[in-house]
Scaffold this motif. Structure first.
Motif, PDB file in Angstrom:
ATOM      1  N   ASN A  23     -52.078  26.111  26.418  1.00 27.31           N
ATOM      2  CA  ASN A  23     -50.770  25.066  26.883  1.00 27.31           C
ATOM      3  C   ASN A  23     -51.126  23.956  26.638  1.00 27.31           C
ATOM      4  O   ASN A  23     -50.293  22.910  25.875  1.00 27.31           O
ATOM      5  CB  ASN A  23     -50.208  25.569  28.094  1.00 27.31           C
ATOM      6  N   VAL A  24     -52.332  23.145  26.907  1.00 23.71           N
ATOM      7  CA  VAL A  24     -52.606  22.025  26.865  1.00 23.71           C
ATOM      8  C   VAL A  24     -52.896  21.700  25.591  1.00 23.71           C
ATOM      9  O   VAL A  24     -52.450  20.501  25.162  1.00 23.71           O
ATOM     10  CB  VAL A  24     -53.765  21.413  27.799  1.00 23.71           C
ATOM     11  N   ALA A  25     -53.233  22.639  24.788  1.00 20.32           N
ATOM     12  CA  ALA A  25     -53.841  22.159  23.431  1.00 20.32           C
ATOM     13  C   ALA A  25     -52.738  21.941  22.602  1.00 20.32           C
ATOM     14  O   ALA A  25     -52.916  21.233  21.554  1.00 20.32           O
ATOM     15  CB  ALA A  25     -54.801  23.388  23.026  1.00 20.32           C
ATOM     16  N   VAL A  26     -51.461  22.749  22.915  1.00 18.43           N
ATOM     17  CA  VAL A  26     -50.494  22.615  21.856  1.00 18.43           C
ATOM     18  C   VAL A  26     -49.576  21.638  22.321  1.00 18.43           C
ATOM     19  O   VAL A  26     -48.431  21.474  21.668  1.00 18.43           O
ATOM     20  CB  VAL A  26     -49.723  23.975  21.584  1.00 18.43           C
ATOM     21  N   PRO A  30     -50.360  13.666  24.413  1.00 16.41           N
ATOM     22  CA  PRO A  30     -51.363  13.963  25.858  1.00 16.41           C
ATOM     23  C   PRO A  30     -50.677  12.755  26.716  1.00 16.41           C
ATOM     24  O   PRO A  30     -50.927  13.200  27.963  1.00 16.41           O
ATOM     25  CB  PRO A  30     -52.675  13.225  25.122  1.00 16.41           C
ATOM     26  N   GLU A  31     -50.132  11.941  26.514  1.00 11.85           N
ATOM     27  CA  GLU A  31     -49.757  10.968  27.599  1.00 11.85           C
ATOM     28  C   GLU A  31     -48.534  11.582  28.184  1.00 11.85           C
ATOM     29  O   GLU A  31     -48.236  11.164  29.391  1.00 11.85           O
ATOM     30  CB  GLU A  31     -48.921   9.501  26.914  1.00 11.85           C
ATOM     31  N   THR A  32     -47.781  12.780  27.838  1.00  5.22           N
ATOM     32  CA  THR A  32     -46.661  13.210  28.618  1.00  5.22           C
ATOM     33  C   THR A  32     -47.099  14.773  28.854  1.00  5.22           C
ATOM     34  O   THR A  32     -46.259  15.485  29.399  1.00  5.22           O
ATOM     35  CB  THR A  32     -45.498  13.212  27.940  1.00  5.22           C
ATOM     36  N   ALA A  33     -48.481  14.959  29.010  1.00  3.56           N
ATOM     37  CA  ALA A  33     -48.997  16.219  29.402  1.00  3.56           C
ATOM     38  C   ALA A  33     -48.387  16.942  30.655  1.00  3.56           C
ATOM     39  O   ALA A  33     -47.948  17.945  30.948  1.00  3.56           O
ATOM     40  CB  ALA A  33     -50.452  16.349  29.199  1.00  3.56           C
ATOM     41  N   ALA A  34     -48.522  16.060  31.604  1.00  7.78           N
ATOM     42  CA  ALA A  34     -47.882  16.260  33.094  1.00  7.78           C
ATOM     43  C   ALA A  34     -46.484  16.761  33.215  1.00  7.78           C
ATOM     44  O   ALA A  34     -46.235  17.817  33.661  1.00  7.78           O
ATOM     45  CB  ALA A  34     -48.349  15.251  34.166  1.00  7.78           C
ATOM     46  N   LYS A  35     -45.743  16.020  32.487  1.00 13.94           N
ATOM     47  CA  LYS A  35     -44.393  16.191  32.620  1.00 13.94           C
ATOM     48  C   LYS A  35     -44.110  17.659  31.734  1.00 13.94           C
ATOM     49  O   LYS A  35     -43.252  18.395  32.008  1.00 13.94           O
ATOM     50  CB  LYS A  35     -43.597  15.037  31.730  1.00 13.94           C
ATOM     51  N   ASP A  36     -44.624  17.885  30.745  1.00 10.06           N
ATOM     52  CA  ASP A  36     -44.575  18.987  29.720  1.00 10.06           C
ATOM     53  C   ASP A  36     -45.202  20.145  30.509  1.00 10.06           C
ATOM     54  O   ASP A  36     -44.336  21.166  30.472  1.00 10.06           O
ATOM     55  CB  ASP A  36     -45.295  18.905  28.372  1.00 10.06           C
ATOM     56  N   LEU A  37     -46.329  20.147  31.086  1.00 11.77           N
ATOM     57  CA  LEU A  37     -46.779  21.229  31.977  1.00 11.77           C
ATOM     58  C   LEU A  37     -45.567  21.589  33.039  1.00 11.77           C
ATOM     59  O   LEU A  37     -45.661  22.608  33.492  1.00 11.77           O
ATOM     60  CB  LEU A  37     -48.108  21.039  32.436  1.00 11.77           C
ATOM     61  N   GLY A  38     -45.243  20.509  33.591  1.00  7.59           N
ATOM     62  CA  GLY A  38     -44.125  20.915  34.636  1.00  7.59           C
ATOM     63  C   GLY A  38     -42.955  21.479  34.365  1.00  7.59           C
ATOM     64  O   GLY A  38     -42.608  22.402  34.816  1.00  7.59           O
TER      65      GLY A  38
END
Length: 89
Positions: A23-26, A30-38
């Motif tokens: 999930n993190v790799a795709v 990278p700056e909005t990774a926390a929001k995207d993972l949420g």
């Protein structure tokens, strides 16, 4: 039962680690990774929250046998919504 719990726990832990890494790799930025993972987490969790509520409503109003057609309809709607995705960044 304890052996099953150990084996299933190791398998589930390995699966979750690989799934999260992919999930993190795709992720597009990278700056909005926390929001995207949420958002990914909410998408995975909401089905588990609303599933029992919908099942309870269907079973209490139409009976247990109605769950299967309703479940099929929900799966078809989900598939159609996924097919509407045009592209991934």
């Amino acid at each position: 039962m304890f052996a099953y719990a150990v084996i299933a726990g190791i398998g589930m832990g390995a699966y979750n680690a690989v799934d999260q890494a992919l999930n993190v790799a795709v992720l597009p930025n990278p700056e909005t990774a926390a929001k995207d993972l949420g958002i990914i987490n909410m998408a995975n969790t909401l089905g588990q929250v609303f599933g029992p509520l919908i099942a309870a409503a269907v079973i209490s109003s139409m009976g247990y046998r109605a769950m299967f057609p309703v479940e099929t309809a929900i799966c078809v709607v989900g598939g159609l919504l996924i097919m509407m995705i045009k592209k991934v960044k």
